[in-house]
Design an enzyme around this catalytic site. Structure first.
Site, PDB file in Angstrom:
ATOM      1  N   GLY A 119      36.286  35.298  44.999  1.00 49.19           N
ATOM      2  CA  GLY A 119      37.597  35.882  44.745  1.00 49.19           C
ATOM      3  C   GLY A 119      37.827  37.064  45.661  1.00 49.19           C
ATOM      4  O   GLY A 119      36.870  37.645  46.183  1.00 49.19           O
ATOM      5  N   GLN A 128      41.577  44.971  48.519  1.00 48.52           N
ATOM      6  CA  GLN A 128      40.319  44.926  49.267  1.00 48.52           C
ATOM      7  C   GLN A 128      40.534  44.745  50.778  1.00 48.52           C
ATOM      8  O   GLN A 128      39.616  44.977  51.553  1.00 48.52           O
ATOM      9  CB  GLN A 128      39.420  43.797  48.748  1.00 48.52           C
ATOM     10  CG  GLN A 128      38.951  44.047  47.319  1.00 48.52           C
ATOM     11  CD  GLN A 128      38.072  42.924  46.850  1.00 48.52           C
ATOM     12  OE1 GLN A 128      38.550  41.913  46.341  1.00 48.52           O
ATOM     13  NE2 GLN A 128      36.768  43.069  47.030  1.00 48.52           N
ATOM     14  N   CYS A 150      30.263  42.882  44.538  1.00 47.33           N
ATOM     15  CA  CYS A 150      31.645  42.916  45.021  1.00 47.33           C
ATOM     16  C   CYS A 150      31.621  42.879  46.540  1.00 47.33           C
ATOM     17  O   CYS A 150      30.770  43.523  47.165  1.00 47.33           O
ATOM     18  CB  CYS A 150      32.336  44.189  44.523  1.00 47.33           C
ATOM     19  SG  CYS A 150      34.056  44.340  45.070  1.00 47.33           S
ATOM     20  N   LEU A 151      32.561  42.166  47.099  1.00 43.69           N
ATOM     21  CA  LEU A 151      32.666  42.088  48.563  1.00 43.69           C
ATOM     22  C   LEU A 151      32.944  43.465  49.171  1.00 43.69           C
ATOM     23  O   LEU A 151      32.686  43.677  50.346  1.00 43.69           O
ATOM     24  CB  LEU A 151      33.772  41.095  48.955  1.00 43.69           C
ATOM     25  CG  LEU A 151      33.473  39.626  48.646  1.00 43.69           C
ATOM     26  CD1 LEU A 151      34.741  38.795  48.743  1.00 43.69           C
ATOM     27  CD2 LEU A 151      32.401  39.079  49.567  1.00 43.69           C
ATOM     28  N   HIS A 174      37.648  40.319  37.173  1.00 41.86           N
ATOM     29  CA  HIS A 174      37.148  41.191  38.253  1.00 41.86           C
ATOM     30  C   HIS A 174      38.261  41.440  39.287  1.00 41.86           C
ATOM     31  O   HIS A 174      38.448  42.582  39.734  1.00 41.86           O
ATOM     32  CB  HIS A 174      35.919  40.517  38.890  1.00 41.86           C
ATOM     33  CG  HIS A 174      35.320  41.248  40.053  1.00 41.86           C
ATOM     34  ND1 HIS A 174      34.060  41.827  40.009  1.00 41.86           N
ATOM     35  CD2 HIS A 174      35.801  41.482  41.314  1.00 41.86           C
ATOM     36  CE1 HIS A 174      33.813  42.398  41.181  1.00 41.86           C
ATOM     37  NE2 HIS A 174      34.846  42.199  41.993  1.00 41.86           N
ATOM     38  N   GLU A 175      38.990  40.384  39.644  1.00 45.79           N
ATOM     39  CA  GLU A 175      40.044  40.548  40.663  1.00 45.79           C
ATOM     40  C   GLU A 175      41.226  41.349  40.124  1.00 45.79           C
ATOM     41  O   GLU A 175      41.772  42.204  40.833  1.00 45.79           O
ATOM     42  CB  GLU A 175      40.520  39.181  41.182  1.00 45.79           C
ATOM     43  CG  GLU A 175      39.436  38.280  41.763  1.00 45.79           C
ATOM     44  CD  GLU A 175      38.484  38.956  42.709  1.00 45.79           C
ATOM     45  OE1 GLU A 175      38.885  39.924  43.380  1.00 45.79           O
ATOM     46  OE2 GLU A 175      37.308  38.525  42.765  1.00 45.79           O
ATOM     47  N   HIS A 192      40.734  44.984  40.279  1.00 43.80           N
ATOM     48  CA  HIS A 192      40.988  45.608  41.593  1.00 43.80           C
ATOM     49  C   HIS A 192      42.443  46.058  41.724  1.00 43.80           C
ATOM     50  O   HIS A 192      42.733  47.026  42.431  1.00 43.80           O
ATOM     51  CB  HIS A 192      40.657  44.639  42.729  1.00 43.80           C
ATOM     52  CG  HIS A 192      39.192  44.568  43.078  1.00 43.80           C
ATOM     53  ND1 HIS A 192      38.451  45.672  43.419  1.00 43.80           N
ATOM     54  CD2 HIS A 192      38.343  43.516  43.145  1.00 43.80           C
ATOM     55  CE1 HIS A 192      37.205  45.303  43.681  1.00 43.80           C
ATOM     56  NE2 HIS A 192      37.109  43.992  43.522  1.00 43.80           N
TER      57      HIS A 192
HETATM   58  C1  UDB Z   1      32.002  37.617  44.845  1.00 46.83           C
HETATM   59  N1  UDB Z   1      30.111  36.211  44.581  1.00 46.83           N
HETATM   60  O1  UDB Z   1      32.519  36.868  45.625  1.00 46.83           O
HETATM   61  F1  UDB Z   1      28.053  32.894  39.345  1.00 46.83           F
HETATM   62  F2  UDB Z   1      27.883  29.927  42.890  1.00 46.83           F
HETATM   63  C2  UDB Z   1      30.498  37.598  44.635  1.00 46.83           C
HETATM   64  C3  UDB Z   1      29.718  38.356  45.727  1.00 46.83           C
HETATM   65  C4  UDB Z   1      30.176  39.788  45.778  1.00 46.83           C
HETATM   66  C5  UDB Z   1      28.247  38.293  45.381  1.00 46.83           C
HETATM   67  C6  UDB Z   1      29.937  37.719  47.091  1.00 46.83           C
HETATM   68  C7  UDB Z   1      29.637  35.606  43.479  1.00 46.83           C
HETATM   69  O2  UDB Z   1      29.492  36.179  42.419  1.00 46.83           O
HETATM   70  N2  UDB Z   1      29.356  34.276  43.694  1.00 46.83           N
HETATM   71  C8  UDB Z   1      28.899  33.352  42.800  1.00 46.83           C
HETATM   72  C9  UDB Z   1      28.729  33.619  41.467  1.00 46.83           C
HETATM   73  C10 UDB Z   1      28.235  32.641  40.624  1.00 46.83           C
HETATM   74  C11 UDB Z   1      27.954  31.387  41.098  1.00 46.83           C
HETATM   75  C12 UDB Z   1      28.147  31.137  42.436  1.00 46.83           C
HETATM   76  C13 UDB Z   1      28.615  32.107  43.291  1.00 46.83           C
HETATM   77  N3  UDB Z   1      32.759  38.502  44.149  1.00 46.83           N
HETATM   78  C14 UDB Z   1      34.175  38.556  44.491  1.00 46.83           C
HETATM   79  C15 UDB Z   1      34.698  39.939  44.709  1.00 46.83           C
HETATM   80  O3  UDB Z   1      34.043  40.885  45.085  1.00 46.83           O
HETATM   81  N4  UDB Z   1      35.974  40.066  44.496  1.00 46.83           N
HETATM   82  O4  UDB Z   1      36.611  41.219  44.538  1.00 46.83           O
HETATM   83  C16 UDB Z   1      32.279  39.292  43.046  1.00 46.83           C
HETATM   84  C17 UDB Z   1      32.192  38.426  41.760  1.00 46.83           C
HETATM   85  C18 UDB Z   1      31.389  39.152  40.672  1.00 46.83           C
HETATM   86  C19 UDB Z   1      31.858  38.567  39.380  1.00 46.83           C
HETATM   87  C20 UDB Z   1      33.171  37.928  39.639  1.00 46.83           C
HETATM   88  C21 UDB Z   1      33.486  38.128  41.091  1.00 46.83           C
HETATM   89 ZN    ZN Z   2      35.399  42.867  43.910  1.00 44.49          ZN
END
Ligand code: UDB
Ligand code: ZN
Length: 184
Positions: free
Chosen positions: A60, A65, A110-111, A153-154, A157
């Site tokens: 997401g 961001q 979080c990214l 989470h999004e 933000h």
């Molecule tokens: C992510 N990805 O994209 F449960 F297959 C995170 C990052 C920060 C680790 C890259 C993630 O949680 N991937 C994931 C999770 C699973 C299963 C799977 C892959 N975000 C998005 C972000 O930072 N948006 O602002 C953070 C996530 C943490 C919980 C929800 C969003």
């Molecule tokens: Zn985030």
């Protein structure tokens, strides 16, 4: 296309602002930003594209961001049954939620956050999200499991809230009460 260089990091003031509502119908510029958010998460999950451009695989991304303080998010994630939730939404809002909570067993990242913040992040187990797609059509989603967590989470933000704000500072690994643990 967006890359990691477009993603602002923790400490940037935009991440702590309340983003403004987007007026509908969306302008061509806002549509472009929304499409780019979704394109980032899709590209980042493609092994070839993510390796070539050094993208951190994300599920997401919210407009703040990329330093755009407007209420737009993109989510591209599958649930435990491999059902895909791929949405780019304008003015998303949680219109109802369960009392029961949920949390990711491995915590959140979080990214926009390069450092790890270990600890459980309590979320609503189920949420109903209302928003508008790029064409301006109303979208209403009933979510649970990982997709529900990603949308929360999004949307955080858009309100200047970071995931670690929700971690119990005195006992980060204490499991939240009345909460479903979601493994990964
Ligand atoms: C992510 N990805 O994209 F449960 F297959 C995170 C990052 C920060 C680790 C890259 C993630 O949680 N991937 C994931 C999770 C699973 C299963 C799977 C892959 N975000 C998005 C972000 O930072 N948006 O602002 C953070 C996530 C943490 C919980 C929800 C969003
Ligand atoms: Zn985030």
């Amino acid at each position: 296309m967006l890359t990691m260089d477009d993603i602002i990091r923790d400490g940037h003031p935009t991440l702590r602002k309340t983003a403004v509502e987007v007026s509908l119908p969306a302008s061509d510029e806002d549509k472009k930003i929304l499409n780019e958010l979704l394109e980032y998460v899709q590209n980042s999950q493609n092994p070839d594209i993510s390796a070539k451009h050094g993208l951190r695989p994300g599920v997401g991304l919210a407009a703040p961001q990329i330093n755009v303080s407007k209420r737009m998010i993109a989510v591209h994630v599958t649930d435990e049954n491999d059902k895909l939730y791929s949405y780019a939404l304008i003015n998303p809002k949680i219109i109802s939620h369960s009392v029961e909570k949920s949390f990711l067993a491995s915590g959140e990242g979080c990214l926009s956050v390069d450092d790890p913040y270990p600890g459980y992040v309590p979320r609503h187990a189920r949420v109903t999200v209302k928003g508008y797609n790029v064409e301006g059509t109303e979208v209403k989603l009933r979510l649970k499991g990982l997709p529900a967590i990603v949308f929360q989470h999004e949307i955080d933000h858009l309100n200047g809230i970071m995931f670690y704000d929700h971690i119990d500072k005195s006992n980060p690994m204490k499991e939240p009460e009345n909460a479903i643990k979601i493994g990964r």
